[in-house]
Design an enzyme around this catalytic site. Structure first.
Site, PDB file in Angstrom:
ATOM      1  N   GLN A   1       1.464 -11.647  10.198  1.00  0.00           N
ATOM      2  CA  GLN A   1       1.946 -10.462   9.483  1.00  0.00           C
ATOM      3  C   GLN A   1       1.094  -9.241   9.794  1.00  0.00           C
ATOM      4  O   GLN A   1       1.583  -8.115   9.829  1.00  0.00           O
ATOM      5  CB  GLN A   1       1.939 -10.725   7.971  1.00  0.00           C
ATOM      6  CG  GLN A   1       2.569  -9.616   7.134  1.00  0.00           C
ATOM      7  CD  GLN A   1       1.764  -9.290   5.894  1.00  0.00           C
ATOM      8  OE1 GLN A   1       0.560  -9.056   5.958  1.00  0.00           O
ATOM      9  NE2 GLN A   1       2.431  -9.269   4.753  1.00  0.00           N
TER      10      GLN A   1
ATOM     11  N   SER B   1       4.551  -6.122   2.943  1.00  0.00           N
ATOM     12  CA  SER B   1       3.209  -6.091   3.524  1.00  0.00           C
ATOM     13  C   SER B   1       2.201  -6.713   2.563  1.00  0.00           C
ATOM     14  O   SER B   1       2.272  -7.900   2.263  1.00  0.00           O
ATOM     15  CB  SER B   1       2.834  -4.656   3.912  1.00  0.00           C
ATOM     16  OG  SER B   1       1.617  -4.619   4.617  1.00  0.00           O
ATOM     17  N   LEU B   2       1.272  -5.926   2.027  1.00  0.00           N
ATOM     18  CA  LEU B   2       0.300  -6.450   1.067  1.00  0.00           C
ATOM     19  C   LEU B   2       0.982  -7.167  -0.099  1.00  0.00           C
ATOM     20  O   LEU B   2       0.468  -8.154  -0.630  1.00  0.00           O
ATOM     21  CB  LEU B   2      -0.564  -5.310   0.531  1.00  0.00           C
ATOM     22  CG  LEU B   2      -1.484  -5.699  -0.627  1.00  0.00           C
ATOM     23  CD1 LEU B   2      -2.653  -6.517  -0.125  1.00  0.00           C
ATOM     24  CD2 LEU B   2      -1.941  -4.487  -1.402  1.00  0.00           C
TER      25      LEU B   2
ATOM     26  N   ARG C   1      -9.291  -8.365   3.922  1.00  0.00           N
ATOM     27  CA  ARG C   1      -8.200  -7.896   4.801  1.00  0.00           C
ATOM     28  C   ARG C   1      -8.295  -6.390   5.017  1.00  0.00           C
ATOM     29  O   ARG C   1      -8.207  -5.898   6.151  1.00  0.00           O
ATOM     30  CB  ARG C   1      -6.861  -8.263   4.164  1.00  0.00           C
ATOM     31  CG  ARG C   1      -5.615  -7.865   4.958  1.00  0.00           C
ATOM     32  CD  ARG C   1      -4.382  -8.345   4.193  1.00  0.00           C
ATOM     33  NE  ARG C   1      -3.128  -8.092   4.875  1.00  0.00           N
ATOM     34  CZ  ARG C   1      -2.350  -7.027   4.686  1.00  0.00           C
ATOM     35  NH1 ARG C   1      -2.743  -6.081   3.829  1.00  0.00           N
ATOM     36  NH2 ARG C   1      -1.205  -6.889   5.332  1.00  0.00           N
TER      37      ARG C   1
ATOM     38  N   HIS D   1       0.143  -3.572  11.253  1.00  0.00           N
ATOM     39  CA  HIS D   1       1.275  -4.345  11.776  1.00  0.00           C
ATOM     40  C   HIS D   1       1.601  -4.057  13.246  1.00  0.00           C
ATOM     41  O   HIS D   1       2.715  -4.291  13.686  1.00  0.00           O
ATOM     42  CB  HIS D   1       2.522  -4.127  10.906  1.00  0.00           C
ATOM     43  CG  HIS D   1       2.289  -4.418   9.459  1.00  0.00           C
ATOM     44  ND1 HIS D   1       1.968  -5.685   8.996  1.00  0.00           N
ATOM     45  CD2 HIS D   1       2.279  -3.616   8.369  1.00  0.00           C
ATOM     46  CE1 HIS D   1       1.796  -5.636   7.687  1.00  0.00           C
ATOM     47  NE2 HIS D   1       1.961  -4.398   7.287  1.00  0.00           N
TER      48      HIS D   1
ATOM     49  N   GLN E   1       0.830  -1.193   0.000  1.00  0.00           N
ATOM     50  CA  GLN E   1       0.000   0.000   0.000  1.00  0.00           C
ATOM     51  C   GLN E   1       0.870   1.250   0.000  1.00  0.00           C
ATOM     52  O   GLN E   1       1.879   1.306   0.681  1.00  0.00           O
ATOM     53  CB  GLN E   1      -0.908  -0.002   1.237  1.00  0.00           C
ATOM     54  CG  GLN E   1      -2.351   0.266   0.908  1.00  0.00           C
ATOM     55  CD  GLN E   1      -3.267  -0.055   2.071  1.00  0.00           C
ATOM     56  OE1 GLN E   1      -3.206  -1.130   2.636  1.00  0.00           O
ATOM     57  NE2 GLN E   1      -4.135   0.870   2.416  1.00  0.00           N
TER      58      GLN E   1
END
Length: 310
Positions: A251, A93-94, A118, A202, A12
């Site tokens: 995660q 991340s994503l 998510r 996170h 993102q």
């Protein structure tokens, strides 16, 4: 041409209205991939990417499918253009979800719905205005963690993205992040700047969302990828589908260990990395993490040609 290549996928923040416009004019893969995503989502995702407005594209539950779909589309274009395949993949991340799709672990149609869920769960976990993320520059990781611990005062604030040496993102309750930013500046940080992100990713505030996400993950088919994928959570490659689910759940509320991930890629023998998706955020980070292992972006025809000949 070296075959010791790693592919990395952005998360993102890499999205922009009009991204992949150059590819969309020359490669049918973009249109086909976004059509498949739109069918899964029930709305025209490409229209939101092409026309915006930015406020709509930047909604977490829309951004996440858009970034995933863009990365998968670029990967399909790469496969058509080049016979070279990476030895390993990773995503920030994503981007880890994009890597798992491109590596063959998760079906694309399942992944699009998965990351939409998510994003929605993350947004629901912390009401708007109550969470915050901030970028911190110029302090070492341990000092940032120490100051966050001091600034918490019964709330949540922690280091969540270890993006590059001297570049850490913190997240948590808005007031705690603001306290931490003040103390970080007092302790020599060159910058401690709140980010325009409504979801404190996170950190432990995401644990409830992670438990709900686990239910969705358990409802879809997940295989071991054909190309190994390094996870953000433990900087390791999973050896079972259950381990992949566990890593994706953790995660969501554990730090993104990007510095260690890139170092592992280099230590394992990669001679270059290719950032596959919109923009070149990871190019800048990776350059600061390892020397002598270049990262080349692929986000339009010119960058694709350059990456393919190197």
């Amino acid at each position: 041409m070296s075959n010791k290549t790693a592919f990395v996928f952005p998360g993102q923040g890499s999205q922009s209205v009009g991204m992949l416009a150059d590819f969309s004019e020359s490669d049918i893969e973009v249109q086909q991939t976004f059509e498949e995503a739109s069918e899964s989502l029930g709305y025209d995702l490409w229209q939101k990417v092409k026309e915006g407005p930015a406020e709509e594209l930047n909604k977490t539950e829309i951004t996440q499918p858009a970034i995933l779909t863009a990365g998968v589309a670029v990967w399909k274009i790469w496969q058509k253009k080049s016979e070279e395949r990476p030895q390993v993949m990773a995503g920030h991340s994503l981007g880890e979800y994009t890597a798992l799709v491109c590596g063959g672990a998760i079906a694309f149609a399942d992944a699009v719905k998965l990351v939409e869920t998510r994003g929605r769960l993350m947004q629901k976990a912390v009401p708007a205005g109550q969470g915050l993320m901030a970028a911190v520059l110029g302090l070492d990781d341990e000092k940032v963690k120490e100051i966050c611990s001091q600034a918490a005062e019964g709330q949540v604030v922690s280091a969540v993205n270890f993006n590059a040496p001297g570049q850490v993102v913190i997240a948590g309750n808005k007031e705690a992040v603001e306290r931490a930013c003040s103390r970080l500046k007092e302790n020599g940080a060159r910058r401690a700047q709140p980010l325009a992100v409504s979801v404190p990713s996170h950190c432990s505030l995401m644990k409830g969302a992670a438990e709900e996400l686990k239910q969705t993950l358990n409802s879809i088919k997940i295989d071991l990828p054909q190309i190994p994928v390094i996870h953000n959570y433990n900087v390791e490659v999973s050896t079972s589908a259950d381990a992949i689910v566990d890593s994706l759940v953790k995660q969501l509320y554990c730090p993104v260990r990007w510095v260690e991930t890139v170092q592992k890629i280099a230590d394992d023998g990669a001679e270059r990395m290719v950032e596959c998706g919109p923009g070149k955020v990871l190019v800048g980070l990776n350059k600061r993490i390892v020397k002598g292992v270049p990262t080349l972006p692929v986000f339009d025809n010119a960058s694709l040609e350059k990456a393919c000949v190197n």
